[in-house]
Design a protein around this motif. Sequence first.
Motif, short mmCIF file in Angstrom:
data_model
loop_
_atom_site.label_atom_id
_atom_site.label_comp_id
_atom_site.label_asym_id
_atom_site.label_seq_id
_atom_site.Cartn_x
_atom_site.Cartn_y
_atom_site.Cartn_z
N ASP A 1 -11.63 -1.87 2.14
CA ASP A 1 -10.17 -1.78 1.97
C ASP A 1 -9.72 -0.32 1.89
O ASP A 1 -10.52 0.61 2.04
CB ASP A 1 -9.73 -2.56 0.72
CG ASP A 1 -10.37 -2.02 -0.56
OD1 ASP A 1 -10.99 -0.93 -0.53
OD2 ASP A 1 -10.24 -2.69 -1.60
N SER A 2 -8.42 -0.14 1.66
CA SER A 2 -7.86 1.22 1.65
C SER A 2 -8.51 2.10 0.59
O SER A 2 -8.78 3.29 0.84
CB SER A 2 -6.34 1.15 1.42
OG SER A 2 -5.69 0.54 2.51
N LYS B 1 -7.75 4.22 8.61
CA LYS B 1 -7.84 2.87 8.04
C LYS B 1 -7.08 2.78 6.72
O LYS B 1 -6.33 1.81 6.47
CB LYS B 1 -9.30 2.51 7.83
CG LYS B 1 -9.57 1.12 7.19
CD LYS B 1 -9.20 0.00 8.12
CE LYS B 1 -9.91 -1.30 7.76
NZ LYS B 1 -9.61 -1.82 6.43
N ALA B 2 -7.25 3.78 5.86
CA ALA B 2 -6.60 3.76 4.55
C ALA B 2 -5.08 3.84 4.68
O ALA B 2 -4.33 3.08 4.05
CB ALA B 2 -7.13 4.90 3.68
N GLY C 1 -3.51 0.80 6.65
CA GLY C 1 -3.51 -0.39 5.82
C GLY C 1 -2.27 -0.47 4.94
O GLY C 1 -1.65 -1.53 4.81
N ARG C 2 -1.87 0.65 4.39
CA ARG C 2 -0.67 0.69 3.53
C ARG C 2 0.61 0.63 4.36
O ARG C 2 1.57 -0.06 4.00
CB ARG C 2 -0.70 1.96 2.68
CG ARG C 2 -1.88 1.99 1.71
CD ARG C 2 -1.85 3.20 0.82
NE ARG C 2 -2.96 3.18 -0.13
CZ ARG C 2 -3.14 4.08 -1.08
NH1 ARG C 2 -2.29 5.08 -1.22
NH2 ARG C 2 -4.18 3.99 -1.91
N ASP D 1 -6.56 -5.08 6.22
CA ASP D 1 -6.80 -4.15 5.12
C ASP D 1 -8.15 -4.41 4.45
O ASP D 1 -8.79 -3.49 3.93
CB ASP D 1 -5.67 -4.25 4.09
CG ASP D 1 -5.73 -3.13 3.06
OD1 ASP D 1 -6.00 -1.98 3.45
OD2 ASP D 1 -5.52 -3.41 1.87
N VAL E 1 -2.20 -8.71 8.61
CA VAL E 1 -2.21 -7.36 8.04
C VAL E 1 -3.05 -7.32 6.77
O VAL E 1 -3.83 -6.37 6.54
CB VAL E 1 -0.76 -6.90 7.78
CG1 VAL E 1 -0.73 -5.72 6.81
CG2 VAL E 1 -0.08 -6.53 9.09
N MET E 2 -2.93 -8.34 5.94
CA MET E 2 -3.73 -8.40 4.72
C MET E 2 -5.22 -8.51 5.05
O MET E 2 -6.07 -7.89 4.41
CB MET E 2 -3.28 -9.59 3.87
CG MET E 2 -1.87 -9.44 3.31
SD MET E 2 -1.23 -10.95 2.55
CE MET E 2 -2.34 -11.10 1.14
N ALA F 1 -3.57 -3.22 14.45
CA ALA F 1 -2.57 -3.22 13.38
C ALA F 1 -1.27 -2.58 13.84
O ALA F 1 -0.18 -3.03 13.47
CB ALA F 1 -3.12 -2.49 12.15
N ARG G 1 1.13 -2.96 5.75
CA ARG G 1 1.58 -3.89 4.71
C ARG G 1 3.06 -3.66 4.39
O ARG G 1 3.81 -4.61 4.19
CB ARG G 1 0.73 -3.73 3.46
CG ARG G 1 0.96 -4.82 2.43
CD ARG G 1 -0.24 -5.03 1.58
NE ARG G 1 -0.09 -6.16 0.70
CZ ARG G 1 -1.09 -6.78 0.12
NH1 ARG G 1 -2.33 -6.39 0.34
NH2 ARG G 1 -0.88 -7.81 -0.68
N CYS H 1 -7.45 -0.60 13.89
CA CYS H 1 -6.26 0.21 13.59
C CYS H 1 -5.23 0.09 14.71
O CYS H 1 -4.03 -0.03 14.46
CB CYS H 1 -6.65 1.67 13.39
SG CYS H 1 -7.50 2.02 11.82
#
Length: 378
Positions: free
Chosen positions: A363-364, A318-319, A322-323, A358, A354-355, A247, A326, A244
């Motif tokens: 994933d998210s 993380k969720a 991730g959004r 995630d 980034v992809m 990211a 992106r 995280c």
Amino acid sequence: MDLNYSEEQNMLRASLERFVGETYQARDKSATAQLAYGFDPAIWRQFADLGWLALPLPEAADGLGGGAVDIGVVMEAFGRGPVSEPYVSTIALCSRLIARLGAPQQQRDLLARVGAGALRLSLAHEESRWFSLEQVATRAVRDGDGWRLDGAKHFALDAAGADALLVTARIGGAERDAGGVGVFVVPADAPGLTLTAFERLGGGSGARVRLEGVRLGADALLGDSDNALPAVEAAVDAAIAALCAEAVGMMQAVLDKTVEYTKTRVQFGQPLAANQVLKHRMADMAIACEEARSLALRAALHVDLDGPQRGAAVSGAKAKIGRLARFVAEQGVQLHGGMGVTDELDIGVYLKRVMAFDALFGDSAHHLRRRAALTLAA
């Protein structure tokens, strides 16, 4: 609570940003592409010389005794690079697992080699495409004074460049039982161990792992424990918190490069940055960066806790990150136009990374479900 970095952490961040700027952002892209899975052993030795590998290791193993926030400082700088060396797999994930499970002698021997840069590690645990930590079908059976391992792992982060793998295997119980699982130290050149390596999106590597009659000594089992899943879950949460922070570094790099580009790119007699609509979009990107930074810090502050609070904080970060990541990466590509997806600029690389972020460790959608379940449990 004071959420500002300490003087030592600010000094660490400054040295990291200087190193990353001089080593990665100025490095020839063609030379990077020729590295095996983006990993440079010479740079790894520099990490050891600078003390970054020993940063979170216990002092009993010649470490510096740092925590998850210190790892976050490192990973945010690495995200700006972007850095592909296996820091998360070896330091944030496997070293924490050894420190939690290993017997004192195992900790001293293994972690001292990690801190010196002589041992790179990868966790071979994942057997489900849907990232279920409880699913362990790989078997470990007694073989004389030692062990014999048979099974397969769907994904092992950075296993291609590892010197040894930490392999989870079922000593007893059914495939999805919470108990009966141990962690074994398996040398990368062990007979019967097969790695099918592949490059990860945006840099780094992964591997599928097959074990067919891999024979190990009695001391290969970490801490003589057959209840390792709680420690594995805690180590994975620590790795997610580190990712995280990475990211956040990638998001900030995309924002900085996009702002710089729009100030210099001229259309219809004025720079793109003069367009009010584009200013609003970059403001939204900046807000997303700050929100993600707060969430990453919150996750790091919960890493050393046990119970649902840790998992809920990490999965929530993380969720959401991730959004957010992106969103920032896609805006950066769009504001650069067609150049954003060419090899001439790094923006496309950040989007790919980034992809990949995630998808790593769930994933998210997976982490939204996990956070909801843990929040109810708490």
